[in-house]
Design an enzyme around this catalytic site. Structure first.
Site, PDB file in Angstrom:
ATOM      1  N   SER A  97      -8.730   7.951   6.772  1.00 32.52           N
ATOM      2  CA  SER A  97      -7.808   7.169   5.945  1.00 32.52           C
ATOM      3  C   SER A  97      -6.673   8.025   5.379  1.00 32.52           C
ATOM      4  O   SER A  97      -5.851   8.541   6.122  1.00 32.52           O
ATOM      5  CB  SER A  97      -8.595   6.467   4.838  1.00 32.52           C
ATOM      6  OG  SER A  97      -7.787   5.582   4.128  1.00 32.52           O
ATOM      7  N   ASP A 240      -4.721   5.413   8.169  1.00 32.42           N
ATOM      8  CA  ASP A 240      -5.297   4.384   9.055  1.00 32.42           C
ATOM      9  C   ASP A 240      -4.688   3.005   8.818  1.00 32.42           C
ATOM     10  O   ASP A 240      -5.164   2.016   9.383  1.00 32.42           O
ATOM     11  CB  ASP A 240      -6.826   4.352   8.962  1.00 32.42           C
ATOM     12  CG  ASP A 240      -7.343   3.849   7.624  1.00 32.42           C
ATOM     13  OD1 ASP A 240      -6.608   3.972   6.617  1.00 32.42           O
ATOM     14  OD2 ASP A 240      -8.482   3.343   7.574  1.00 32.42           O
TER      15      ASP A 240
END
Ligand code: MG
Length: 451
Positions: A97, A240
């Site tokens: 992420s 992401d």
């Protein structure tokens, strides 16, 4: 049986590559997941340099467990979630992420497209801890198929929510940050009719121009691009691309709670029900709910709790209008039950096209709030909660995650961190003096419980 998660956090497993994140670990997660969710499993990854190594380990584990694997390549987490929903037995995304480039991780996706919840994660971890994996024999091993074209289903799924060509005449600056959205968000906005100028639009796992976490400093080049191109807005994602953050037409970073409030207001004018959000979210969302005839339902901090609460409320026959966090992670219940940065970028196009007004004006119309966040060393939240309730008898108290007290438009939250032996103290009020006064009062109450 421990009953608590050891390895997985709120958004999957995360760690530094070569330390926690080793191919052996991901191989074992693949074997355990394959045993738990037999069938065909979709895998994908963000653009990190370690992604290829770890996705091969994941696929080897799944194939060994007898699962078929569809490799969707590099794509946003919400794209894989969209692809998995109702079509696959599960999904696995190799991503860390917003973490720095040396990190990587695994997010496990359930067949309904949500991230795996706590109970199932604990069951998965128990399989990992036991080290006993039911492997297929040579005749039962899985097969791998190419799924690199499936990302188009995600783009089509977003576009289906908007009138064709709604972005015509709009110029937009995009910064995918060399991350997972490089081949999705620019294309998506172009397909809406907009003129797109993008920076950092090639996958690069070293993230040479900015870190995967979008920050005002990291987005200075995007802000400059907005101004030199006369763009209606700039949009950037985390690594992401489940989150989207914005720069307005004047080149100013849009604080994420204000983004949330603006989009929630747009959605809730068309869709009634609850706005589901963590207890850490700004009063702005209460204001939007009051103005649109909606209500706010609080959850524990973590997007997975928001998504799962939305599903549970709908399952109970309740109306859910919108969900999200004050970090650019917004959830559209008529699209899918996860944060979706591409969908949020597209929604901003529709919102601006409909209002016909500059983003800067819309943001400036939102009331100002003063927010303070502090952390203190303590593991004694169980003693802190009743002390806070007793000290503020004229405030309402919500015990969803720690304690959140509120009175009129001022609130404070004290909660235990999930990852460190600290408590977080957050306070918000219409002005600085009000926020500082409540902060001081809360700190005075919790002082005896600090380390
Ligand atoms: Mg993310």
């Amino acid at each position: 049986m421990t009953g608590t998660k050891q390895l997985f956090g709120t958004n999957g497993v995360r760690g530094v590559v070569g330390e926690l994140m080793r191919p052996e670990l991901v191989l074992r997660i693949g074997q355990a997941l394959g045993a738990m969710r037999p069938g065909t499993i979709a895998v994908g990854r963000d653009s990190r340099s370690s992604g290829a190594m770890l996705v091969h380990a994941m696929k080897a584990g799944l194939l060994a467990a007898g699962c078929d694997v569809v490799d969707c390549g590099v794509l946003p987490t919400p794209a894989l979630q969209f692809i998995v929903r109702d079509r696959f037995a599960a999904g696995a995304v190799i991503t860390a992420s917003h973490n720095p480039p040396e990190y990587n991780g695994v997010k496990v996706i359930e067949p309904d497209g949500t991230e795996m919840g706590d109970e199932q994660v604990i069951a998965l971890e128990e399989r990992l801890a036991s080290g006993e994996f039911a492997l297929a024999d040579w005749r039962g091993l899985g097969e791998e198929k190419d799924g690199s074209g499936l990302v188009d289903q995600y783009l089509d799924g977003i576009l289906a929510h908007f009138p064709p060509g709604v972005g015509r005449g709009m110029t937009i600056a995009v910064d995918p940050g060399s991350g997972a959205a490089c081949q999705t968000t620019p294309r998506l906005l172009e397909r809406m009719g907009a003129t797109v100028n993008a920076i950092n639009r090639e996958f690069d796992g070293t993230f040479p121009h900015r870190l995967p976490e979008p920050t005002p400093a990291g987005l200075a080049p995007l802000a400059a691009l907005v101004q030199t191109t006369g763009a209606a807005f700039g949009v950037a994602h985390d690594g992401d691309a489940d989150r989207a953050v914005f720069v307005d037409d004047r080149g100013r970073y849009v604080e994420e709670n204000r983004e949330f409030a603006l989009v929630a207001n747009h959605v809730c004018q068309r869709r009634q029900g609850m706005i589901v959000t963590p207890v850490s979210t700004s009063q702005l969302i209460e204001d939007v709910a009051a103005a649109t005839g909606c209500s706010v339902r609080y959850t524990a901090v973590g997007s997975i709790y928001v998504a799962r609460s939305m599903l549970a409320l709908i399952g109970d026959g309740m109306q859910v209008a919108f969900g999200g966090e004050g970090n650019g992670g917004l959830i559209y219940p008529d699209h899918q039950f996860c944060r979706d940065g591409g969908m949020t970028a597209a929604m901003m196009v529709a919102l601006l096209a409909e209002t016909g007004r500059p983003l800067s004006e819309l943001i400036d119309e939102l009331p100002p709030y003063h927010f303070i966040s502090e952390k203190k060393k303590s593991g004694r939240i169980r003693e802190i909660v009743p002390a806070i309730i007793a000290a503020f008898p004229d405030h309402s108290a919500d015990l969803t995650d720690g304690v959140r007290i509120a009175k009129e438009k001022t609130w404070a939250l004290v909660r235990q961190s999930g990852t460190e032996p600290i408590v977080r103290v957050m306070v918000e009020a219409p002005d600085r003096a009000g926020a500082e006064a409540l902060r001081d009062a809360v700190l005075a109450v919790i002082r005896p419980f600090l380390d």
